[in-house]
Every structure is written in structure tokens, then in C-alpha cells.
Write an enzyme that holds these catalytic residues in place. Structure first.
Site, short mmCIF file in Angstrom:
data_model
loop_
_atom_site.label_atom_id
_atom_site.label_comp_id
_atom_site.label_asym_id
_atom_site.label_seq_id
_atom_site.Cartn_x
_atom_site.Cartn_y
_atom_site.Cartn_z
N LYS A 192 -1.55 1.66 9.76
CA LYS A 192 -2.01 0.63 8.81
C LYS A 192 -0.85 -0.21 8.32
CE LYS A 192 -5.32 2.00 5.85
NZ LYS A 192 -6.02 2.85 4.83
N HIS A 229 -14.38 -2.86 9.28
CA HIS A 229 -13.73 -2.57 8.00
C HIS A 229 -14.05 -3.60 6.92
CE1 HIS A 229 -11.69 0.45 10.26
NE2 HIS A 229 -11.01 -0.42 10.97
N HIS A 240 -16.87 5.27 1.91
CA HIS A 240 -15.94 4.47 1.10
C HIS A 240 -16.52 4.43 -0.31
CE1 HIS A 240 -13.39 0.76 0.26
NE2 HIS A 240 -14.21 0.83 -0.76
N LYS A 247 0.82 -1.22 0.00
CA LYS A 247 0.00 0.00 0.00
C LYS A 247 0.84 1.26 0.00
CE LYS A 247 -3.95 -2.00 2.30
NZ LYS A 247 -4.95 -1.70 3.30
N TYR A 296 -6.98 9.67 10.58
CA TYR A 296 -8.21 8.88 10.68
C TYR A 296 -9.38 9.81 10.42
CZ TYR A 296 -11.69 5.66 12.60
OH TYR A 296 -12.77 4.84 12.76
N LEU A 297 -10.05 9.60 9.31
CA LEU A 297 -11.16 10.49 8.95
C LEU A 297 -12.39 10.11 9.77
CD1 LEU A 297 -10.69 10.68 5.06
CD2 LEU A 297 -9.72 12.14 6.84
N ARG A 334 -24.48 -8.76 1.20
CA ARG A 334 -23.63 -9.96 1.38
C ARG A 334 -24.23 -10.79 2.50
NH1 ARG A 334 -17.22 -8.46 1.17
NH2 ARG A 334 -17.35 -6.85 -0.44
N ASN A 361 -7.19 -2.44 -5.65
CA ASN A 361 -7.31 -3.89 -5.73
C ASN A 361 -7.17 -4.32 -7.18
OD1 ASN A 361 -7.72 -4.53 -2.96
ND2 ASN A 361 -9.75 -3.61 -3.15
N ARG A 375 -7.85 -6.94 -8.95
CA ARG A 375 -8.62 -8.17 -9.18
C ARG A 375 -10.09 -7.81 -9.27
NH1 ARG A 375 -11.15 -8.04 -4.36
NH2 ARG A 375 -9.92 -7.40 -2.57
P1 ADP Z 1 -7.99 -3.31 3.86
O1 ADP Z 1 -7.11 -3.52 2.68
O2 ADP Z 1 -7.50 -4.00 5.10
O3 ADP Z 1 -9.43 -3.56 3.56
P2 ADP Z 1 -8.31 -0.42 3.46
O4 ADP Z 1 -7.18 0.51 3.38
O5 ADP Z 1 -8.99 -0.78 2.17
O6 ADP Z 1 -7.84 -1.74 4.23
O7 ADP Z 1 -9.40 0.14 4.47
C1 ADP Z 1 -10.53 -0.61 4.82
C2 ADP Z 1 -11.54 0.30 5.49
O8 ADP Z 1 -10.98 0.90 6.67
C3 ADP Z 1 -12.00 1.46 4.64
O9 ADP Z 1 -13.04 1.11 3.78
C4 ADP Z 1 -12.46 2.43 5.71
O10 ADP Z 1 -13.71 2.06 6.20
C5 ADP Z 1 -11.45 2.23 6.82
N1 ADP Z 1 -10.32 3.17 6.68
C6 ADP Z 1 -9.16 2.97 6.01
N2 ADP Z 1 -8.38 4.06 6.07
C7 ADP Z 1 -9.03 4.98 6.82
C8 ADP Z 1 -8.75 6.33 7.27
N3 ADP Z 1 -7.61 6.96 6.95
N4 ADP Z 1 -9.69 6.95 8.01
C9 ADP Z 1 -10.85 6.35 8.37
N5 ADP Z 1 -11.16 5.08 7.97
C10 ADP Z 1 -10.28 4.41 7.22
#
Ligand code: ADP
Length: 456
Positions: A167, A244, A217, A125, A211-212, A346, A298, A300
Site C-alpha cells: 500500500k 476499493h 470495512h 498512513k 491481505y485479509l 451512491r 480521514n 475530514r
Molecule cells: P484508500 O485510502 O486508498 O481508500 P484504505 O487503506 O482506506 O485505502 O483501503 C481501502 C479499501 O481497501 C478498504 O476499505 C478495504 O476494502 C481494502 N483494504 C485495505 N487494506 C486491506 C487489507 N489489509 N486487507 C484486505 N483489504 C484491504
């Protein structure tokens, strides 16, 4: 008999390196293209629907995924024995494993997906964010790369202000992600995220993002052929998540208009054209206060791809196969249309309140039907859901001229659906669809957790 599919590379037989509903999904596209299919399965899946429907099947190992669906040598041998021309990885398992993609091609087979280099780049990432930064795609504010030390983490958190999120660079499925709301919580978040990342991915590299507090999403579906054509199919709103993990997805987003979709799409497709991306991909963004911020890509097919298919009238798996065979897309952005609204629920084999897994025998299975209703599932009456894999057992997808009509249709379809013998999340979906706030479309990624807590 359907005429066989003749792309630039003739694909006569595809091995599907997956199980469950997605293996069926790929099989169905192949059938319609006159391509034969090879199912692979673990001993736990010998009587699974994907094995029953495929033209041929090969047992690749015992129940544990690492010995079967992740067993590269067994899968490549299965392809060699059956004379398959190509491998479709579905989602999960080996679908984002760059080494696997490389080995498939090294064995003279076609990998139905992007190049190993692009899978590798987007799988990290931090590298993915770097690539997007260079393409001028907006990012969530955070550390410029991997965090080298706790001191660096503290310094960056002071600059971007709490709350912050640690993360995992190799993250997926919401693992290795920890929030720190204040300086006091940072050390624990730092330790836990790194330990989880190491345990889950064998890589403890972590980075930091702001962290927003109330984002949605929003993700964008793209397809790119090997002739430089890149087209997007609009956005999906996947804000309804628990831990998540996505539970309900919509296309389009109730929060965006066509101009916002077009602007984001134009930027993303230009970027992917520049890096020579190929096949299907999804760029994930957080959207808050009118701003998009990229979080990951992603490389895929996604679980939630059907809402896009219903909205745009496209068969994304067929397109993936055509692209892998060297064909041109044969249409441009202006030809992609967005009609009405689509929603996916789902349905998992889990207790709808505690979310405890509920594998076991399904006594009665009855799928809903009617106009605008689609069920992607490998269930059948008498099937025993094995305890070894993901708990997703069905995706219920509806399409209707408007969002209110789609919700009404989903409510009707959920009421018709019967999965008896195991616990499923059907009752939870019925409650979500009936909720006034959900119906208003005004929700963020935190909404569902609060909804579940309120209902408990
Ligand atoms: P993964 O690959 O583990 O699914 P992602 O980066 O796609 O991780 O994030 C998964 C979810 O986590 C996002 O859809 C969102 O809900 C939450 N998330 C990720 N980054 C942030 C952030 N910076 N602030 C708030 N929520 C976040």
C-alpha cells in the site's frame, strides 16, 4: 431572517472550497445558521447548483481541477475579495492538504477542520499507524514502517504469510494498492504499487499489510471540540465496494452489536483526546473474526456522513462549524443516541454494467421523497454533468426503524427516482437492494465485486 451564528469566533461568511453535492450540503448548514456563503467554481461549473444557491460566487479557473478547485492562490484570493471569515473544504480536493489548512490560517481565516499537524500526520498512513500503535489501537499485521527494499518486503511477507498487500503511504481512493497472493507475485506488486504511488501522489513510499480475505470495512465517526471533549457517533459499514471504492453504506453495521460499538468508541475517543484532535474525523477499520484492525484515519467530512446524521439525529456540518468557531460540543457520549437504521446509495454517472463514465445532459431529474428519504444532490433537469470531476451525482439516503424497513424504503425510493439522459448506477442499486444475500447482511468487502461479476 435567521439570527447570525455567534460562536466564540463570529463566523458571518464561509467560503466553500468544493463543488457538487457536498458544496450544497455545507451551504445548507450555513443557511440554517444565518451564515452567508461564497461558492467557488471552475468555468465548467458556471451554471452548477452550488453556484446558483450560494450568496456570492467567484470563478477560480478553468475546468481542470488542478487549475481551479486545487488552485490554492485563487481560492485564498476569492476569500479575501469576498471578506470570508472561514473556509470549509468539503471532502476530496484540498480537504486533506495540510499545507492548505496552514495557509488558510496564515491568512487570518478559520479552517473548518483539524489542525495542519493532525492532517499531515494522518495523511501519511505509516505515521498514522504509528500514532495508533502508541494509542494501543489494534492494527492490521504488517511492516513496521515504509519498506526500504524488495528484500525487506520478501522477508516480511514470509513472516506474516501470503496473501499480502502493498500500500502507498500517501494512498487514497484505492490507488497504489496491490495484492500479492504468493512469492511469485510479490515483485510485480512491489513495482506496480510504487510506480502508481509515485504517479498519483508524487511519493513512492509503500508499506505492507496482511491481505485479509473476508473483512468488513467498519469506520467510526468522531467529533472533538477545542475544549477536550471527544464524542463518537457510532460506526458505518462501508463493505460494499468496487475497486476499493464505496458504493453503499449502512449505519449501524449489520455485523456489530451495541457493546462492540461502545468498546471501540471508548478506545478511539480516549486516544483522540490524548493527541488533542479537533473537529470531525473518521477512523477506518477492517473487521474480521471479531477483531478490529485500524487501516487509516480521514481528517475530514466523509461522503457517507449522512447515514450517521440520520441514525443519530445530528448535523455534522453544523457541528464542524460550531467547533471551528470555538464552541463546546455541549453534550457528552451518553447523550448520543442511535435510532433505527440508515442506508446510503451512491449514484454515479456511470454505465451500471461496464462502469464507463457517462457525463452529459440530464433531461429529466426527479428526486424521490416521503418519510425517511433524503437526497443529497446538485442535479437539476437540464443540467449537464461535466466530464472533468468525480462521477458522483446523487446520494440517496433512507432512515427507518429497522434494517428490513430501511431496505424496503430504499427500494421504493430507488424506483421513484428518475435521472434521464445519462447512464447512472440506479439499476445496479436496485439489484443490490433486491438481493437475498445483501438483505441477510452477511457480506464482506469482496462481496460486491463478485455480485457485479455474477450479474454481468
Ligand atoms: P484508500 O485510502 O486508498 O481508500 P484504505 O487503506 O482506506 O485505502 O483501503 C481501502 C479499501 O481497501 C478498504 O476499505 C478495504 O476494502 C481494502 N483494504 C485495505 N487494506 C486491506 C487489507 N489489509 N486487507 C484486505 N483489504 C484491504
Amino acid at each position: 431572517m435567521r439570527p447570525p451564528f455567534r460562536g466564540l469566533k463570529m463566523l458571518k461568511k464561509i467560503l466553500i472550497a468544493n463543488r457538487g453535492e457536498i458544496a450544497l450540503r455545507v451551504h445548507r448548514a450555513c443557511q440554517e445558521m444565518g451564515i452567508r456563503t461564497v461558492a467557488v467554481h471552475s468555468t465548467a461549473d458556471a451554471s452548477a447548483m452550488h453556484v446558483r444557491l450560494a450568496d456570492e460566487s467567484v470563478c477560480i479557473g478553468p475546468p481542470a481541477a488542478r487549475d481551479s478547485y486545487l488552485n490554492v492562490a485563487a481560492i485564498l484570493s476569492a476569500a479575501a475579495i469576498t471578506g470570508a471569515d472561514a473556509i470549509h473544504p468539503g471532502y476530496g480536493f484540498l480537504s486533506e492538504n495540510a499545507r492548505f489548512a496552514e495557509m488558510v490560517e496564515a491568512h487570518g481565516l478559520t479552517f473548518i477542520g483539524p489542525t495542519a499537524d493532525h492532517i499531515h500526520m494522518m495523511g501519511d498512513k505509516i505515521a498514522a499507524k504509528d500514532a495508533m500503535r502508541k494509542l494501543n489501537v489494534p492494527l492490521v499485521p504488517g511492516s513496521p514502517g515504509a519498506l526500504e527494499s524488495f528484500e525487506e518486503a520478501r522477508a516480511i511477507a514470509e513472516t506474516i504469510k501470503y496473501p499480502v498487500l502493498i500500500k502507498a503511504a500517501a494512498g487514497g481512493g484505492g490507488r497504489g494498492m496491490k495484492v500479492a497472493r504468493s512469492a511469485d507475485e510479490l515483485e510485480e506488486a512491489w513495482q506496480v504499487a510504487r510506480t502508481e504511488a509515485k504517479a498519483a501522489f508524487g511519493n513512492d513510499a509503500v508499506y505492507m499489510e496482511k491481505y485479509l480475505d473476508r473483512p468488513r470495512h467498519i469506520e467510526l465517526q468522531v467529533l472533538a471540540d477545542t475544549h477536550g471533549n471527544v464524542v463518537h457517533f457510532g460506526e458505518r459499514d462501508c463493505s460494499l465496494q468496487r475497486r476499493h471504492q464505496k458504493l453503499v453504506e449502512e449505519a449501524g453495521s449489520p455485523a456489530l452489536n451495541a457493546a462492540q460499538r461502545d468498546a471501540l468508541g471508548a478506545q478511539v475517543t480516549a486516544g483522540l483526546r490524548q493527541i488533542g484532535y479537533r473537529n470531525a474525523g473518521t477512523l477506518e477499520f477492517l473487521y474480521q473474526d471479531g477483531q478490529f484492525a485500524f487501516i487509516e484515519m480521514n481528517t475530514r467530512l466523509q461522503v457517507e456522513h449522512p447515514v450517521t446524521e440520520m441514525l443519530c439525529g445530528v448535523d455534522l456540518v453544523r457541528e464542524q462549524i460550531r467547533i471551528a468557531a470555538g464552541e463546546k460540543l455541549g453534550y457528552g457520549q451518553a447523550d448520543v443516541t442511535f435510532n433505527g437504521h440508515a442506508i446510503e446509495c451512491r449514484i454515479t454517472a456511470e454505465d451500471p454494467e461496464s462502469f464507463a463514465p457517462s457525463p452529459g445532459r440530464v433531461n429529466t431529474y426527479h428526486a424521490p421523497g416521503g418519510l425517511g428519504v433524503r437526497v443529497d444532490s446538485a442535479l437539476y433537469s437540464g443540467y449537464a454533468v461535466p466530464p472533468h470531476y468525480d462521477s458522483l451525482v446523487a446520494k440517496l439516503i433512507v432512515h427507518a426503524p429497522s434494517r428490513p424497513q430501511a431496505i424496503a424504503r430504499m427500494q421504493r425510493a430507488l424506483d421513484e427516482m428518475v435521472v434521464d439522459g445519462i447512464k447512472t448506477t440506479l439499476p445496479l442499486h436496485r439489484r443490490i437492494m433486491a438481493d437475498a444475500e445483501f438483505q441477510s447482511g452477511d457480506y464482506t468487502i469482496h462481496w460486491l465485486e463478485r455480485f457485479v461479476a455474477r450479474e454481468a
